[in-house]
Design a protein around this motif. Structure first.
Motif, PDB file in Angstrom:
ATOM      1  N   SER A 262      -7.922   1.202   2.402  1.00 54.74           N
ATOM      2  CA  SER A 262      -6.561   0.972   2.906  1.00 54.74           C
ATOM      3  C   SER A 262      -5.601   2.011   2.325  1.00 54.74           C
ATOM      4  O   SER A 262      -4.699   2.505   3.013  1.00 54.74           O
ATOM      5  CB  SER A 262      -6.075  -0.436   2.536  1.00 54.74           C
ATOM      6  OG  SER A 262      -6.979  -1.412   3.001  1.00 54.74           O
TER       7      SER A 262
ATOM      8  N   GLU B 242      -3.365   4.979   4.230  1.00 52.13           N
ATOM      9  CA  GLU B 242      -1.946   5.192   3.976  1.00 52.13           C
ATOM     10  C   GLU B 242      -1.667   6.668   3.663  1.00 52.13           C
ATOM     11  O   GLU B 242      -0.615   7.188   4.021  1.00 52.13           O
ATOM     12  CB  GLU B 242      -1.486   4.259   2.846  1.00 52.13           C
ATOM     13  CG  GLU B 242      -0.002   4.242   2.569  1.00 52.13           C
ATOM     14  CD  GLU B 242       0.881   3.934   3.781  1.00 52.13           C
ATOM     15  OE1 GLU B 242       0.462   3.154   4.660  1.00 52.13           O
ATOM     16  OE2 GLU B 242       2.001   4.503   3.843  1.00 52.13           O
TER      17      GLU B 242
ATOM     18  N   THR C 279       0.808  -1.220   0.000  1.00 52.60           N
ATOM     19  CA  THR C 279       0.000   0.000   0.000  1.00 52.60           C
ATOM     20  C   THR C 279       0.843   1.273   0.000  1.00 52.60           C
ATOM     21  O   THR C 279       0.481   2.264  -0.632  1.00 52.60           O
ATOM     22  CB  THR C 279      -0.961  -0.038   1.204  1.00 52.60           C
ATOM     23  OG1 THR C 279      -1.536  -1.346   1.255  1.00 52.60           O
ATOM     24  CG2 THR C 279      -2.073   0.968   1.071  1.00 52.60           C
ATOM     25  N   GLN C 280       1.999   1.234   0.693  1.00 52.23           N
ATOM     26  CA  GLN C 280       2.853   2.439   0.697  1.00 52.23           C
ATOM     27  C   GLN C 280       3.273   2.791  -0.716  1.00 52.23           C
ATOM     28  O   GLN C 280       3.275   3.953  -1.121  1.00 52.23           O
ATOM     29  CB  GLN C 280       4.115   2.177   1.521  1.00 52.23           C
ATOM     30  CG  GLN C 280       3.839   2.140   2.994  1.00 52.23           C
ATOM     31  CD  GLN C 280       5.120   1.943   3.800  1.00 52.23           C
ATOM     32  OE1 GLN C 280       6.198   1.711   3.246  1.00 52.23           O
ATOM     33  NE2 GLN C 280       4.981   2.032   5.103  1.00 52.23           N
TER      34      GLN C 280
ATOM     35  N   GLN D   1       0.997   8.828   5.826  1.00 52.91           N
ATOM     36  CA  GLN D   1       2.117   9.575   5.242  1.00 52.91           C
ATOM     37  C   GLN D   1       1.929  11.093   5.382  1.00 52.91           C
ATOM     38  O   GLN D   1       2.724  11.869   4.848  1.00 52.91           O
ATOM     39  CB  GLN D   1       2.294   9.198   3.764  1.00 52.91           C
ATOM     40  CG  GLN D   1       2.676   7.726   3.580  1.00 52.91           C
ATOM     41  CD  GLN D   1       3.079   7.392   2.147  1.00 52.91           C
ATOM     42  OE1 GLN D   1       3.426   8.275   1.362  1.00 52.91           O
ATOM     43  NE2 GLN D   1       3.043   6.107   1.816  1.00 52.91           N
TER      44      GLN D   1
END
Ligand code: DLL
Length: 431
Positions: free
Chosen positions: A194, A198, A170-171, A202
């Motif tokens: 999701s 993220e 996901t990042q 961030q």
């Protein structure tokens, strides 16, 4: 949000055809499809013979109800290639369902089938507001699942620039969205949440993301979830439907200008709604189980397939082809709690309607003392809020709207398992 309505001049002629033209085309194609299945798939020859019907009995679309249904069990019994209607060496592609229970369901496509699939997915992406040259971040899983590669085919056919990210990591999804600046994202709605988490992790504002439209499907989701996602990303959210047995994604899609249900691409897939208990066709506009017959598929013709998806058919609006209402759920996912029928989408609606809750949830079923119990696991949007008050508010809402008593646990952030693709909504501990 920007107006993404496609230029009418770019639509396929059939998208603007009259009902009479559509019916004439369906009748001609249905005749071919029934004959093709009967001539080339032993299962269909046998099931038609047993039911005492022959493809020559089909004269008009209403005759279809005389033909037998096909069920998932029939596909399993013919595992792996027994339902194919062409020699194996003419099959250009194989896909399969995950097969978490029992054997996977295997489907095949000829080169022509792939072309047609690409065309209906291209039509779906265009209805969603994308046009040639746009950049698409495709986060549906690549592999045997039809999501990733099916969308990819359509994106190629429409002339998009495709980023074939697939699911997970996901990042990296967020990094690529921010760096490549896609206009569209194709992903399950639960995995979109999701991705949204993220963004927060961030420290990025999702409303500043380049995304203008998300094309969400492969699992049920509600209009309440649409509003949540649209507001969070400041983008359009449209619904895409499909299933491997019928083709994959792109059987039906919403139009971005109306968002009033999904237009079924009826020139390739013929829909019916039947009573799930009796199999009898329901009156026009009534809710029931969606049944599909393929009209053009060569490798894997499918006749009257019982999808188990519950919805209803509505007349066309932005396109002349009929619409299906957003799927409420699968009959397999219906929970009968002390006599009341409940779908996870109803719980989703209650969660969205309860201020202060995050959009993640799971339902846990148990049977202490031989009485079924439902527990809803969810999270607060803000960790400083009063979780007892939130759980009482949700339990009250569910009691009032669905009519059942449930226990609610509002856990810390991350306590509800996050989706990497299709969300697992029900944990059944009833044994
Ligand atoms: O999920 C195909 C797909 C991929 C559709 C990507 C849309 C986007 P299967 O894995 O065979 O195929 O699962 C099909 O998923 O019978 C429904 O129960 C459910 N489903 C698919 N789209 C929707 C939707 C793909 N838009 C099964 N709303 C179907 C609700 C959906 N349920």
């Amino acid at each position: 949000m920007k107006d993404l309505t496609p230029d009418p001049g770019t639509l396929d002629p059939i998208e603007k055809a009259s009902r009479d033209e559509i019916t004439a085309l369906q009748t001609e194609r249905m005749r071919w499809s029934l004959q093709h299945a009967y001539d080339n798939v032993p299962h269909y020859r046998q099931s038609f013979d047993t039911a005492g019907v022959h493809p020559s009995d089909f004269r008009m679309l209403s005759d279809l109800s005389r033909f037998p249904f096909t069920q998932k069990a029939d596909l399993r019994a013919n595992y792996p290639f027994g339902m194919f209607a062409v020699p194996r060496d003419q099959v250009a592609r194989i896909h399969a369902s995950s097969g978490t229970t029992g054997q996977p369901t295997v489907v095949g496509y000829t080169q022509n089938d792939l072309t047609n699939w690409g065309a209906v997915v291209a039509r779906s992406l265009r209805a969603s507001g994308l046009k040639p040259g746009d950049l698409l971040h495709n986060a549906y899983g690549y592999g045997l699942f039809t999501g990733g590669l099916g969308i990819h085919l359509g994106a190629d056919a429409l002339g998009l620039t495709t980023v074939p990210v697939s699911g997970g990591m996901t990042q990296r999804q967020v990094r690529l969205i921010e760096d490549f600046r896609p206009k569209g994202i194709t992903v399950t709605p639960s995995y979109a949440l999701s991705v949204l988490d993220e963004y927060a992790a961030q420290g990025l504002d999702p409303r500043e993301s380049p995304l203008e439209v998300g094309i969400f499907g492969a699992e049920p989701w509600t209009n309440a979830m649409r509003q949540e996602i649209e507001a969070a990303f400041d983008m359009h959210a449209v619904d895409i439907y499909g299933l491997s047995e019928v083709m994959g994604p792109g059987v039906a899609n919403e139009c971005v200008e109306t968002k009033d249900g999904l237009h079924v691409w009826e020139d390739h897939f013929y829909p019916e709604i039947v009573d799930p208990a009796t199999g009898e066709p329901v009156a026009e506009g009534e809710r029931g189980e969606l049944v599909f017959t393929s009209l053009t598929k060569e490798a894997f013709p499918i006749i009257r397939y019982r999808t188990r998806d519950l919805t209803r058919l509505l007349p066309g609006t932005a396109r002349s082809m009929r619409r299906m209402e957003k799927v409420t759920g699968r009959s397999d996912d219906m929970i009968i709690l002390r006599g009341v029928n409940v779908f996870p989408t109803q719980i989703e609606e209650s969660i969205m309607a309860t201020a202060g809750l995050a959009p993640h949830f799971q339902i846990e079923l148990s049977r202490p003392d031989r009485m079924d119990q439902m527990a809803v696991l969810c999270e607060a949007a803000d960790q400083t809020s009063d979780s007892d008050a939130l759980s009482r508010a949700l339990a009250d809402h569910i009691k009032q709207t669905v009519g059942i008593s449930v226990s609610v646990t509002v856990g810390p952030t991350g306590s509800v398992a996050r989706s990497q693709g299709k969300a697992v909504r029900i944990i059944d501990n009833r044994g």
